[in-house]
Each structure stands twice: as structure tokens, then as C-alpha cells.
Design a protein around this motif. Structure first.
Motif, PDB file in Angstrom:
ATOM      1  N   THR A 134       0.847  -1.194   0.000  1.00 30.03           N
ATOM      2  CA  THR A 134       0.000   0.000   0.000  1.00 30.03           C
ATOM      3  C   THR A 134       0.882   1.243   0.000  1.00 30.03           C
ATOM      4  O   THR A 134       1.682   1.441   0.920  1.00 30.03           O
ATOM      5  CB  THR A 134      -0.933   0.007   1.217  1.00 30.03           C
ATOM      6  OG1 THR A 134      -1.683  -1.221   1.260  1.00 30.03           O
ATOM      7  CG2 THR A 134      -1.915   1.169   1.148  1.00 30.03           C
ATOM      8  N   SER A 161      -6.282   5.437   2.956  1.00 30.39           N
ATOM      9  CA  SER A 161      -5.787   4.805   4.176  1.00 30.39           C
ATOM     10  C   SER A 161      -5.307   5.886   5.133  1.00 30.39           C
ATOM     11  O   SER A 161      -4.843   6.946   4.717  1.00 30.39           O
ATOM     12  CB  SER A 161      -4.638   3.838   3.879  1.00 30.39           C
ATOM     13  OG  SER A 161      -5.115   2.617   3.353  1.00 30.39           O
ATOM     14  N   VAL A 183      -4.171   6.564  -1.725  1.00 27.15           N
ATOM     15  CA  VAL A 183      -3.214   5.471  -1.860  1.00 27.15           C
ATOM     16  C   VAL A 183      -3.667   4.504  -2.943  1.00 27.15           C
ATOM     17  O   VAL A 183      -4.803   4.568  -3.425  1.00 27.15           O
ATOM     18  CB  VAL A 183      -3.055   4.680  -0.537  1.00 27.15           C
ATOM     19  CG1 VAL A 183      -2.559   5.584   0.585  1.00 27.15           C
ATOM     20  CG2 VAL A 183      -4.369   4.011  -0.144  1.00 27.15           C
ATOM     21  N   GLN A 185      -3.623   0.223  -3.386  1.00 30.68           N
ATOM     22  CA  GLN A 185      -3.293  -1.079  -2.815  1.00 30.68           C
ATOM     23  C   GLN A 185      -2.955  -2.021  -3.965  1.00 30.68           C
ATOM     24  O   GLN A 185      -3.775  -2.246  -4.856  1.00 30.68           O
ATOM     25  CB  GLN A 185      -4.442  -1.635  -1.977  1.00 30.68           C
ATOM     26  CG  GLN A 185      -4.052  -2.910  -1.241  1.00 30.68           C
ATOM     27  CD  GLN A 185      -4.889  -3.143  -0.001  1.00 30.68           C
ATOM     28  OE1 GLN A 185      -5.895  -3.834  -0.068  1.00 30.68           O
ATOM     29  NE2 GLN A 185      -4.483  -2.584   1.132  1.00 30.68           N
ATOM     30  N   HIS A 229       2.634  -3.768   5.799  1.00 34.77           N
ATOM     31  CA  HIS A 229       1.718  -4.825   6.208  1.00 34.77           C
ATOM     32  C   HIS A 229       2.322  -5.802   7.206  1.00 34.77           C
ATOM     33  O   HIS A 229       1.588  -6.561   7.833  1.00 34.77           O
ATOM     34  CB  HIS A 229       1.216  -5.581   4.978  1.00 34.77           C
ATOM     35  CG  HIS A 229       0.267  -4.790   4.133  1.00 34.77           C
ATOM     36  ND1 HIS A 229      -1.093  -5.023   4.121  1.00 34.77           N
ATOM     37  CD2 HIS A 229       0.475  -3.741   3.297  1.00 34.77           C
ATOM     38  CE1 HIS A 229      -1.679  -4.168   3.299  1.00 34.77           C
ATOM     39  NE2 HIS A 229      -0.741  -3.381   2.783  1.00 34.77           N
ATOM     40  N   PHE A 261       0.102  -0.558   8.510  1.00 37.21           N
ATOM     41  CA  PHE A 261      -1.171  -0.647   7.801  1.00 37.21           C
ATOM     42  C   PHE A 261      -2.291  -1.009   8.769  1.00 37.21           C
ATOM     43  O   PHE A 261      -2.146  -1.875   9.623  1.00 37.21           O
ATOM     44  CB  PHE A 261      -1.093  -1.704   6.701  1.00 37.21           C
ATOM     45  CG  PHE A 261      -2.403  -1.938   5.991  1.00 37.21           C
ATOM     46  CD1 PHE A 261      -2.828  -1.071   4.997  1.00 37.21           C
ATOM     47  CD2 PHE A 261      -3.213  -2.998   6.343  1.00 37.21           C
ATOM     48  CE1 PHE A 261      -4.035  -1.275   4.345  1.00 37.21           C
ATOM     49  CE2 PHE A 261      -4.420  -3.217   5.703  1.00 37.21           C
ATOM     50  CZ  PHE A 261      -4.838  -2.355   4.704  1.00 37.21           C
ATOM     51  N   PHE A 264      -7.852  -0.241   4.603  1.00 36.81           N
ATOM     52  CA  PHE A 264      -7.882   0.335   3.269  1.00 36.81           C
ATOM     53  C   PHE A 264      -9.333   0.430   2.826  1.00 36.81           C
ATOM     54  O   PHE A 264     -10.101  -0.517   2.991  1.00 36.81           O
ATOM     55  CB  PHE A 264      -7.101  -0.534   2.285  1.00 36.81           C
ATOM     56  CG  PHE A 264      -7.281  -0.146   0.841  1.00 36.81           C
ATOM     57  CD1 PHE A 264      -6.588   0.922   0.301  1.00 36.81           C
ATOM     58  CD2 PHE A 264      -8.166  -0.846   0.027  1.00 36.81           C
ATOM     59  CE1 PHE A 264      -6.762   1.290  -1.033  1.00 36.81           C
ATOM     60  CE2 PHE A 264      -8.345  -0.498  -1.299  1.00 36.81           C
ATOM     61  CZ  PHE A 264      -7.638   0.588  -1.829  1.00 36.81           C
TER      62      PHE A 264
END
Length: 304
Positions: A134, A161, A183, A185, A229, A261, A264
Motif C-alpha cells: 500500500t 488509508s 493510496v 493497494q 503490512h 497498515f 484500506f
């Protein structure tokens, strides 16, 4: 499942604590899943574990919904228990800055069992080649157009995010008054494309030295940010930032944020494949296309 021993009952049911540096999993580093000793519910993945040198196993994340926080009876600490059976695990601490996640689950070894990745029901998730990344670096139309062209990228979704669900819409985010960043992903096949390459493309696709802006796009929603992540991604990002600094790749300091993270939120459908669907739109011609052309020239060998 074997009955609990007397000491395991003391820790898990009576909220006791094992002596530091005596537990089975203090220095344990195998790949797999840490589960509740009492009910066998999965609690932590091996990638959540880090060496905190505190005397007990330490984790900076948990499997979503697996761990419950409870104010401790002493009024100072926060207890963590298995969300499935309520068994005592240990305590959670924040603000120590030991990892980018800035959280430490301090867990008694006897509160857990360990399953090798092949033996775990959720181990398949860790073995899947599709991974997530991301990134935020200005308008998501630009990043979506760039990352979509890479061989090994399976899907790119524009979104938001960093903020709350109720603020995750284009109008509110564009106000600059939410905590969200625009953002993308990226879902990618790690057998074809590694995370380091994605980082190289990311840093080449925008100016990571301008704070809260990219060109004429101004505001915190356009900040340079990487939402990591897991610990592996965090380590790779920090290594990349250190290399950029040591080699003085940019004339000014890099201001890219590195953030754990959380959530999202996909953007509205009109933003999906925006550049591909609107190539003649003025912003696409003046802003998106030059960035796509630049990155295409740099990474021609990676294109589909």
C-alpha cells in the motif's frame, strides 16, 4: 488436546506469570502460527514476532480478532486474553518504539502452542504467493496507472488509508481535513515481483522530498507514505530509505512516512482505471502521462 498442567492453569486461568527468559518461545524463530494453549485458537503469526529482549515472547501484531485487551486490575497495565476462551496471555505495551508498529504483546510461552506453517489451518495464507503493498504518493490516478503496468502485479485499487471509515470518500479526503492519504493497494505475485522492486518503482514515481504535496496537488492527502503490512516490509522500507540517504539519491531529505497498515477503503468506482479510461482528460495528459512515461523508461524490463 492435553489437559493443562498445574503451572499452565496458574498462568492461563489465574493470570500468573512465568519467570523471564525461561519460556519455550522466548528465542523461538520458526515459521508458523502461535495458538492458544487452552482452546488452540490461532493468535499470532511468526512474522508478528520480534526480539524485544524483555524475557518473554514479543509480538507487534496479532491475527485480526484473536486477542482481546482488558484493563488490568492494577489500574496501570492492559491485559491481553484469548478472544476465543478468555485465557490469560500476558500484557500489551505501547509507545516503546521497538518496531514501526510501536506495540509489544508480551506473552507467556505457556499460554501458547506452536504449529509449523504446514500444519496450520491458516498457514495457507502465509504460503500464498499473492501479497499486498500500500503506497501513497500524490494523486492515486498516477500510481494506479504506473503499478498496473508491472508484470507480476495482479490488481491495483485506488483508495484511502490512514483515517476513519466515515471519512473515506473523495470529497472529504480532498478537503485535507481527514487523516487519509490517497493510496493504491497493490496485489502482486511475490514469485514474479518482489517488494524491493515495488519500492524502487514507488520512489521513482513521485518526489518523496516534498511534504504534503506533489506538484500542484497540495494537502496531507497527497503525502508520501508507505503503509507496511508486516515486519518484513517495514525492514525493507527502512533499508531502502537508508540507502537513498547514504547515496544521496535526492537533493533534499526524504519525508516519506512509514506507517503500520490498518485499513484500506476502496475509492469510488469512477476512479477505477482512471487513466486507462480517460487518457485525453487534461490532468491525465499533463500530469499522469509524463509520470507513466518516465517510469516506463526506467523499468521497461518489468512491464507486462
Amino acid at each position: 488436546m492435553k489437559p493443562l498442567t498445574e503451572f499452565e492453569r496458574y498462568v492461563i486461568e489465574q493470570k500468573g506469570t512465568e519467570r523471564p527468559f525461561t519460556g519455550e518461545y522466548v528465542d523461538h524463530n520458526a515459521k508458523g502460527v502461535y495458538c492458544c494453549r487452552r482452546c488452540e485458537a490461532p493468535l499470532y503469526l511468526s512474522e508478528h514476532k520480534f526480539q524485544a529482549h524483555c524475557g518473554w515472547p514479543a509480538f507487534d501484531n496479532e491475527i485480526k480478532g484473536a486477542v482481546t485487551r482488558v484493563p488490568d486490575a492494577d489500574g496501570h497495565r492492559t491485559e491481553i486474553v484469548c478472544a476465543e476462551c478468555g485465557g490469560h496471555l500476558g500484557h500489551v505495551f505501547e509507545g516503546e518504539m521497538l518496531t514501526p508498529a510501536n506495540v509489544r504483546h508480551c506473552v507467556n510461552s505457556v499460554s501458547m502452542t506452536f504449529k509449523e506453517i504446514e500444519a496450520s489451518e491458516i498457514g495457507n495464507e502465509a504460503k500464498q504467493s499473492t501479497k499486498l503493498a500500500t503506497f501513497g504518493g500524490g494523486c492515486f490516478w498516477c500510481l494506479e496507472a504506473i503499478f498496473s503496468r508491472l508484470d507480476g502485479v495482479e490488481k491495483v485499487t485506488s483508495g484511502y488509508s490512514g483515517g476513519s471509515a466515515e471519512d473515506a470518500n473523495y470529497e472529504k479526503v480532498c478537503s485535507g481535513n481527514t487523516h487519509h492519504a490517497e493510496v493504491v493497494q497493490v496485489e502482486f505475485d511475490a514469485t514474479k515481483l518482489d517488494y524491493q522492486t515495488l519500492l524502487a518503482v514507488f520512489f521513482s514515481s513521485h518526489d518523496p522530498t516534498t511534504l504534503n504535496r506533489q506538484g500542484n496537488d497540495v494537502g496531507p492527502q497527497y503525502r508520501s507514505v508507505i503503509f507496511v503490512h508486516d515486519q518484513v516490509q517495514a525492514d525493507l522500507v527502512n533499508a531502502a530509505l537508508a540507502e537513498l540517504e547514504s547515496k544521496q539519491v535526492f537533493n533534499n531529505p526524504v519525508v516519506t512516512q512509514v506507517v503500520k497498515f490498518d485499513e484500506f477503503y476502496a475509492a469510488e468506482l469512477k476512479h477505477e482505471n482512471y487513466y486507462a479510461n480517460n487518457p485525453q482528460q487534461s490532468y491525465c495528459q499533463m500530469v499522469v502521462k509524463p509520470k507513466v512515461d518516465k517510469v516506463t523508461e526506467l523499468f521497461q524490463h518489468l512491464l507486462k
